[in-house]
Design a protein around this motif. Sequence first.
Motif, PDB file in Angstrom:
ATOM      1  N   LEU A  13       0.813  -1.216   0.000  1.00 60.62           N
ATOM      2  CA  LEU A  13       0.000   0.000   0.000  1.00 60.62           C
ATOM      3  C   LEU A  13       0.847   1.267   0.000  1.00 60.62           C
ATOM      4  O   LEU A  13       0.320   2.364   0.176  1.00 60.62           O
ATOM      5  N   TRP A  14       2.150   1.114  -0.203  1.00 61.65           N
ATOM      6  CA  TRP A  14       3.056   2.266  -0.213  1.00 61.65           C
ATOM      7  C   TRP A  14       3.370   2.629  -1.657  1.00 61.65           C
ATOM      8  O   TRP A  14       3.939   1.836  -2.394  1.00 61.65           O
ATOM      9  N   LYS A  15       2.940   3.802  -2.080  1.00 61.44           N
ATOM     10  CA  LYS A  15       3.138   4.262  -3.463  1.00 61.44           C
ATOM     11  C   LYS A  15       2.594   3.229  -4.452  1.00 61.44           C
ATOM     12  O   LYS A  15       1.409   2.914  -4.404  1.00 61.44           O
ATOM     13  N   GLU A  72       0.198   9.927  10.786  1.00 61.25           N
ATOM     14  CA  GLU A  72       0.830  11.237  10.899  1.00 61.25           C
ATOM     15  C   GLU A  72       0.299  12.219   9.854  1.00 61.25           C
ATOM     16  O   GLU A  72       0.576  13.421   9.937  1.00 61.25           O
ATOM     17  N   CYS A  73      -0.466  11.698   8.893  1.00 57.77           N
ATOM     18  CA  CYS A  73      -1.043  12.526   7.828  1.00 57.77           C
ATOM     19  C   CYS A  73      -2.540  12.725   7.996  1.00 57.77           C
ATOM     20  O   CYS A  73      -3.172  13.392   7.182  1.00 57.77           O
ATOM     21  N   GLY A  74      -3.122  12.098   9.037  1.00 54.62           N
ATOM     22  CA  GLY A  74      -4.544  12.251   9.295  1.00 54.62           C
ATOM     23  C   GLY A  74      -5.424  11.197   8.660  1.00 54.62           C
ATOM     24  O   GLY A  74      -6.617  11.427   8.443  1.00 54.62           O
ATOM     25  N   GLU A  75      -4.878  10.008   8.361  1.00 54.09           N
ATOM     26  CA  GLU A  75      -5.645   8.954   7.711  1.00 54.09           C
ATOM     27  C   GLU A  75      -6.876   8.553   8.541  1.00 54.09           C
ATOM     28  O   GLU A  75      -6.777   8.311   9.745  1.00 54.09           O
ATOM     29  N   ARG A  76      -8.028   8.446   7.866  1.00 55.88           N
ATOM     30  CA  ARG A  76      -9.284   8.096   8.523  1.00 55.88           C
ATOM     31  C   ARG A  76      -9.823   6.716   8.113  1.00 55.88           C
ATOM     32  O   ARG A  76     -10.757   6.208   8.726  1.00 55.88           O
ATOM     33  N   ALA A  77      -9.243   6.122   7.078  1.00 55.81           N
ATOM     34  CA  ALA A  77      -9.744   4.850   6.538  1.00 55.81           C
ATOM     35  C   ALA A  77     -11.214   4.957   6.148  1.00 55.81           C
ATOM     36  O   ALA A  77     -12.014   4.051   6.395  1.00 55.81           O
ATOM     37  N   ASP A  78     -11.571   6.057   5.491  1.00 53.14           N
ATOM     38  CA  ASP A  78     -12.952   6.227   5.044  1.00 53.14           C
ATOM     39  C   ASP A  78     -13.328   5.246   3.939  1.00 53.14           C
ATOM     40  O   ASP A  78     -14.518   5.057   3.655  1.00 53.14           O
ATOM     41  N   ASN A  79     -12.325   4.629   3.301  1.00 54.86           N
ATOM     42  CA  ASN A  79     -12.606   3.643   2.260  1.00 54.86           C
ATOM     43  C   ASN A  79     -12.804   2.241   2.846  1.00 54.86           C
ATOM     44  O   ASN A  79     -12.822   1.249   2.121  1.00 54.86           O
ATOM     45  N   PRO A  90      -5.138   7.124   1.388  1.00 51.51           N
ATOM     46  CA  PRO A  90      -5.173   8.397   0.652  1.00 51.51           C
ATOM     47  C   PRO A  90      -4.353   9.509   1.287  1.00 51.51           C
ATOM     48  O   PRO A  90      -3.803  10.356   0.570  1.00 51.51           O
ATOM     49  N   SER A  91      -4.265   9.534   2.599  1.00 48.39           N
ATOM     50  CA  SER A  91      -3.580  10.645   3.266  1.00 48.39           C
ATOM     51  C   SER A  91      -2.090  10.709   2.934  1.00 48.39           C
ATOM     52  O   SER A  91      -1.474  11.774   3.038  1.00 48.39           O
ATOM     53  N   LEU A  92      -1.500   9.577   2.545  1.00 46.21           N
ATOM     54  CA  LEU A  92      -0.071   9.595   2.227  1.00 46.21           C
ATOM     55  C   LEU A  92       0.217  10.472   1.012  1.00 46.21           C
ATOM     56  O   LEU A  92       1.293  11.069   0.904  1.00 46.21           O
ATOM     57  N   ASP A  93      -0.744  10.549   0.081  1.00 47.60           N
ATOM     58  CA  ASP A  93      -0.583  11.400  -1.100  1.00 47.60           C
ATOM     59  C   ASP A  93      -1.121  12.807  -0.880  1.00 47.60           C
ATOM     60  O   ASP A  93      -0.763  13.733  -1.612  1.00 47.60           O
ATOM     61  N   ASN A  94      -1.971  12.960   0.109  1.00 41.58           N
ATOM     62  CA  ASN A  94      -2.581  14.259   0.381  1.00 41.58           C
ATOM     63  C   ASN A  94      -2.623  14.489   1.892  1.00 41.58           C
ATOM     64  O   ASN A  94      -3.692  14.497   2.505  1.00 41.58           O
ATOM     65  N   PHE A 154      12.934   7.000   2.492  1.00 44.27           N
ATOM     66  CA  PHE A 154      13.758   6.957   3.699  1.00 44.27           C
ATOM     67  C   PHE A 154      13.969   8.353   4.275  1.00 44.27           C
ATOM     68  O   PHE A 154      14.001   8.525   5.503  1.00 44.27           O
ATOM     69  N   ASP A 155      14.103   9.337   3.421  1.00 41.19           N
ATOM     70  CA  ASP A 155      14.230  10.716   3.911  1.00 41.19           C
ATOM     71  C   ASP A 155      12.963  11.125   4.664  1.00 41.19           C
ATOM     72  O   ASP A 155      13.031  11.831   5.681  1.00 41.19           O
ATOM     73  N   TYR A 156      11.823  10.699   4.159  1.00 41.65           N
ATOM     74  CA  TYR A 156      10.561  10.992   4.835  1.00 41.65           C
ATOM     75  C   TYR A 156      10.555  10.371   6.234  1.00 41.65           C
ATOM     76  O   TYR A 156      10.198  11.033   7.221  1.00 41.65           O
ATOM     77  N   LEU A 157      10.944   9.107   6.323  1.00 41.42           N
ATOM     78  CA  LEU A 157      10.964   8.439   7.627  1.00 41.42           C
ATOM     79  C   LEU A 157      11.956   9.102   8.575  1.00 41.42           C
ATOM     80  O   LEU A 157      11.672   9.270   9.770  1.00 41.42           O
ATOM     81  N   LYS A 158      13.091   9.484   8.049  1.00 38.10           N
ATOM     82  CA  LYS A 158      14.090  10.116   8.913  1.00 38.10           C
ATOM     83  C   LYS A 158      13.623  11.479   9.405  1.00 38.10           C
ATOM     84  O   LYS A 158      14.018  11.930  10.472  1.00 38.10           O
ATOM     85  N   SER A 159      12.743  12.146   8.641  1.00 34.89           N
ATOM     86  CA  SER A 159      12.191  13.412   9.114  1.00 34.89           C
ATOM     87  C   SER A 159      11.283  13.199  10.317  1.00 34.89           C
ATOM     88  O   SER A 159      10.971  14.145  11.050  1.00 34.89           O
ATOM     89  N   LEU A 160      10.871  11.948  10.541  1.00 34.96           N
ATOM     90  CA  LEU A 160      10.069  11.577  11.704  1.00 34.96           C
ATOM     91  C   LEU A 160      10.904  10.886  12.778  1.00 34.96           C
ATOM     92  O   LEU A 160      10.361  10.347  13.739  1.00 34.96           O
ATOM     93  N   HIS A 161      12.227  10.881  12.590  1.00 37.15           N
ATOM     94  CA  HIS A 161      13.167  10.272  13.541  1.00 37.15           C
ATOM     95  C   HIS A 161      12.938   8.771  13.710  1.00 37.15           C
ATOM     96  O   HIS A 161      13.168   8.208  14.784  1.00 37.15           O
ATOM     97  N   VAL A 162      12.509   8.131  12.636  1.00 42.83           N
ATOM     98  CA  VAL A 162      12.280   6.690  12.673  1.00 42.83           C
ATOM     99  C   VAL A 162      13.610   5.956  12.794  1.00 42.83           C
ATOM    100  O   VAL A 162      14.601   6.304  12.136  1.00 42.83           O
ATOM    101  N   ASP A 163      13.631   4.935  13.646  1.00 43.93           N
ATOM    102  CA  ASP A 163      14.808   4.081  13.815  1.00 43.93           C
ATOM    103  C   ASP A 163      14.644   2.743  13.095  1.00 43.93           C
ATOM    104  O   ASP A 163      15.594   2.222  12.527  1.00 43.93           O
TER     105      ASP A 163
END
Length: 415
Positions: A13-15, A290-297, A312-316, A27-36
């Motif tokens: 479900l990623w991209k 972290e993007c506000g996903e609601r799982a409305d689908n 959907p929230s990952l793209d918007n 990976f840059d996105y994850l590192k912006s969230l300090h993911v280990d």
Amino acid sequence: MEKIIIYQALPRLWKKGKFSDWKKSSFDYLKSLHVDYVWYTGIIRHSTGEDWVKGDWGSPYSICDWYDVNPYLADNPDRRMEEFDALVARTHKAGLKIILDFIPNHVARCGANDIPSYDFCDYDWTDTLKINFGAAQTWDKLLEVLLFWAGKGIDAFRCDMVEMVPVDFLKWAIDEVHKHYPDVKFIGEAYSRQNYPVYVEAGFDLLYDKSGYYDTLRSVMNAGMTAEAFTWNWQSLGGIQGRMLNFLENHDEQRFASDAFSGDAGKCFAGLAVACLFNEASFLIYFGQECGERADNSDNARTSIFNHTTVPSLDNPDKELLERYRQTLDLAATPLFRHGRNWDLGYCNRDSRGFNPSYHFAFLRISEEGAALVACNFSNFESEMELYIPEETGLESGLFKLNVPAWDYAVLQLK
């Protein structure tokens, strides 16, 4: 175990749903969230295409081949294991570690790798068969699975439904893996708080705090439980508090922003602060929260692990929400919040001006490098709190004022 940040995602479900989508931008996105650690959910080959599988894609927890990966994740299915190995290498090069699922309670209904199983399943998991731990070869076969994936560079295993598996096996398997791969971590999906010490003793580095932190958060937000319950939870855990894994969401739970939970992603920040700033517990982010996903689908407020769907929230993304997540995780990643001493201030502020223990929670983090006061507001109303810090904390005692918005938190740096 040191406080870590884990990011759970289903690669399908990623991209575009391929191993190759996990590259520098991801990976840059994850590192912006300090993911280990990245928990890649649904890598190992599961049952699909049979009339008994769940959904149209099948469950990642119905494993049919422990030594293979799902062909649909590869650009070239015939070279899928090579593509997976390349994913491991890219993840490590980015400075991130990898978690995969280990599912010792059941296999797919068609079986998997001659692991002995019964002809029945637990609960409504009708796409699985329960593993038979009474068979002599079961322990060795499951250990071979762990060693195979550890040999491919997997850094940690999230172990599914550990309370349904003999604890003697789990302790033995962890010990055996550590003889070959001493740095591999084990994360247990445990639900009964009274069992937590048993699994810590068995060697698990982290345990879900589902029946503690998560259930407490939902009860404070939705069932009228007092915010003092956060104090009661950590006190009940005692010395194993640092072995807990806190979360607001995962693949089994309803999306925080859904109407079935909070109905508003912006209400997350008080709970987020307790989850990843209070005490030494680690924190799990489920992709999209972290993007506000609601799982409305979805019809059950969860992102389906069985069907073709989207997040959907990952793209918007809700950009304001995402930035606030980053700010909070920036704090969680500092030495003060990773290693500092913890001091719950509820006991000495019950009668403080603007502080209501039914809706408010306050604590200190203290280290040689600094100290911070954090106040959380689990109510619909902004609060001007006047909080007392006692001298036994080792800090200068006195009253400190914070303005805390509804469903939010505020931080005051003290030194």
